[in-house]
Design a protein around this motif. Structure first.
Motif, PDB file in Angstrom:
ATOM      1  N   ALA B  74       0.820  -1.214   0.000  1.00 37.21           N
ATOM      2  CA  ALA B  74       0.000   0.000   0.000  1.00 37.21           C
ATOM      3  C   ALA B  74       0.856   1.266   0.000  1.00 37.21           C
ATOM      4  CB  ALA B  74      -0.936   0.007   1.219  1.00 37.21           C
ATOM      5  N   LEU B  75       2.005   1.235   0.649  1.00 32.44           N
ATOM      6  CA  LEU B  75       2.847   2.430   0.767  1.00 32.44           C
ATOM      7  C   LEU B  75       3.177   3.004  -0.614  1.00 32.44           C
ATOM      8  CD1 LEU B  75       4.479   4.175   2.862  1.00 32.44           C
ATOM      9  CD2 LEU B  75       6.450   2.783   2.242  1.00 32.44           C
ATOM     10  N   GLY B  76       3.603   2.140  -1.513  1.00 36.25           N
ATOM     11  CA  GLY B  76       3.933   2.599  -2.863  1.00 36.25           C
ATOM     12  C   GLY B  76       2.680   2.928  -3.656  1.00 36.25           C
ATOM     13  N   ALA B  77       1.615   2.124  -3.456  1.00 34.36           N
ATOM     14  CA  ALA B  77       0.391   2.307  -4.246  1.00 34.36           C
ATOM     15  C   ALA B  77      -0.249   3.664  -3.978  1.00 34.36           C
ATOM     16  CB  ALA B  77      -0.601   1.188  -3.954  1.00 34.36           C
ATOM     17  N   PHE B 142      -4.004   4.292   6.881  1.00 32.41           N
ATOM     18  CA  PHE B 142      -4.280   3.057   7.614  1.00 32.41           C
ATOM     19  C   PHE B 142      -5.283   2.186   6.861  1.00 32.41           C
ATOM     20  CE2 PHE B 142      -7.056   0.624  10.394  1.00 32.41           C
ATOM     21  CZ  PHE B 142      -6.135  -0.174  11.053  1.00 32.41           C
ATOM     22  N   LEU B 143      -6.397   2.791   6.443  1.00 34.20           N
ATOM     23  CA  LEU B 143      -7.447   2.021   5.769  1.00 34.20           C
ATOM     24  C   LEU B 143      -6.939   1.424   4.460  1.00 34.20           C
ATOM     25  CD1 LEU B 143     -10.632   4.223   6.362  1.00 34.20           C
ATOM     26  CD2 LEU B 143     -10.097   1.988   7.367  1.00 34.20           C
ATOM     27  N   ALA B 144      -6.151   2.209   3.727  1.00 33.75           N
ATOM     28  CA  ALA B 144      -5.622   1.713   2.449  1.00 33.75           C
ATOM     29  C   ALA B 144      -4.741   0.487   2.692  1.00 33.75           C
ATOM     30  CB  ALA B 144      -4.842   2.817   1.743  1.00 33.75           C
ATOM     31  N   ALA B 145      -3.846   0.573   3.681  1.00 37.31           N
ATOM     32  CA  ALA B 145      -2.926  -0.534   3.939  1.00 37.31           C
ATOM     33  C   ALA B 145      -3.668  -1.742   4.499  1.00 37.31           C
ATOM     34  CB  ALA B 145      -1.830  -0.088   4.910  1.00 37.31           C
ATOM     35  N   VAL B 196       1.873   0.254  10.936  1.00 37.08           N
ATOM     36  CA  VAL B 196       3.278   0.471  10.562  1.00 37.08           C
ATOM     37  C   VAL B 196       3.360   1.327   9.296  1.00 37.08           C
ATOM     38  CG1 VAL B 196       5.406  -0.666   9.816  1.00 37.08           C
ATOM     39  CG2 VAL B 196       4.061  -1.651  11.679  1.00 37.08           C
ATOM     40  N   THR B 197       2.429   1.116   8.364  1.00 40.89           N
ATOM     41  CA  THR B 197       2.438   1.921   7.139  1.00 40.89           C
ATOM     42  C   THR B 197       2.220   3.398   7.465  1.00 40.89           C
ATOM     43  OG1 THR B 197       1.547   0.023   5.915  1.00 40.89           O
ATOM     44  CG2 THR B 197       1.428   2.166   4.829  1.00 40.89           C
ATOM     45  N   VAL B 198       1.341   3.680   8.430  1.00 41.61           N
ATOM     46  CA  VAL B 198       1.111   5.073   8.835  1.00 41.61           C
ATOM     47  C   VAL B 198       2.411   5.683   9.364  1.00 41.61           C
ATOM     48  CG1 VAL B 198      -0.079   6.559  10.498  1.00 41.61           C
ATOM     49  CG2 VAL B 198      -1.339   4.747   9.332  1.00 41.61           C
TER      50      VAL B 198
END
Lengths: 90, 216
Positions: B74-77, B142-145, B196-198
């Motif tokens: 998700a981070l890259g997306a 958060f929701l995206a990841a 963690v992504t956040v």
């Protein structure tokens, strides 16, 4: 977002990961990928695998390669964050 | 989310490969274009690739008593669109399939579709929708990841259920069975990945704002 919020979020993530180990210390914690393969095999006894991996690392080798993958990724991520941090500090 | 080597009938393996291939090719073109037009994006793309490398190597314990790994796509997306993750995810899956016998060549197309296409597209869709609805930045990340991670595992369950429908209950029964293994185990892990992504997004974005203000 402050450093404190970030630590809080990381702590929460660590707690989520650690919780199963604390709740069920005797758990097997096998991989879901293998569990799914076993379900396929037991519910489809007629299915014959038509290919096989041409090389299968030992458990230790597998650990080594996964560690290598994680180390490479962490290095890359750390490099970028560190570079940014260094520049913004000047 | 890895379907192991040999665990998809040939027809399914070929079909998923044909479905995934154009996404990877277009993703590679898109990646080339981003690098040509915005060379400064290089570092953020490297960070996104690194994030996916780390997270997809970590098999974490879940409340179901089994282990599974997050995807980190998700981070890259959300930063660059889902296209580039098709390329980065494929690199990870090739490494794991060829060197680790984790996943495999015949199931590569299906695994690329779940981890490198379905997950990133869902993450990107959620991200855009959240942006339009005015959801706060951190919550949107958060929701995206979280949903992108889950989508990957739901997709794997669909793929296996399509290939191995239950003798009595058909696709639905088989899907429930595989989703019971994959998606339920993934729930807490997806929450952790979201958190963690956040944090990583904060770290990347917070620095950049300061860098843009300073002399590079």
């Amino acid at each position: 977002m402050t450093a404190r919020t970030n630590s809080l979020l990381l702590g929460l993530a660590a707690l989520i990961i650690a919780a199963p180990l604390i709740l069920d210390p005797a758990g097997q914690f096998g991989g879901t990928d293998d569990a799914a393969s076993q379900v396929v095999e037991s519910s489809n006894p007629g299915y014959e695998k038509w290919t096989a991996p041409f090389w299968q690392p030992s458990k230790e080798m597998e650990g080594l390669l996964f560690a290598l993958q994680a180390a490479f990724g962490a290095g890359l991520l750390g490099y970028v964050l560190g570079r940014r941090h260094g520049r913004s500090g000047k | 989310m890895h379907i192991m080597e040999g665990f998809l009938p040939a027809g399914h393996a070929i079909a998923w490969t044909c479905i995934s291939a154009p996404f990877v090719v277009l993703g590679a073109r898109g990646l080339k274009r981003i690098l040509a037009e915005r060379p400064e994006a290089r570092l953020d793309i490297a960070a996104s690739a690194g994030f996916t490398f780390v997270l997809s190597a970590l098999k974490l314990p879940s409340v179901t008593g089994s282990c599974s790994h997050p995807t980190g796509t998700a981070l890259g997306a959300v930063q660059f669109g889902p296209g580039i993750m098709a390329v980065i995810g494929t690199i990870v899956l090739l490494f794991q399939g060829l060197l680790l016998a984790h996943g495999g060549l015949s199931t590569m197309g299906a695994n690329v579709f779940s981890m490198a296409i379905a997950g990133p597209w869902v993450a990107y869709g959620v991200w855009r929708l959240a942006g339009r609805l005015g959801v706060p930045f951190a919550v949107a990340v958060f929701l995206a990841a979280f949903l992108g991670d889950l989508a990957t595992y739901v997709t794997t369950s669909v793929q296996l259920a399509l290939a191995f429908p239950d003798a009595e209950s058909g696709f639905g029964g088989a899907f429930a069975k595989f989703a019971g293994i994959f998606a339920v185990t993934q729930l807490p892990l997806a929450v952790a990945e979201g958190l963690v992504t956040v944090v990583v997004m904060n770290a990347l974005k917070g620095r950049r704002i300061r860098v843009e203000g300073a002399k590079a």
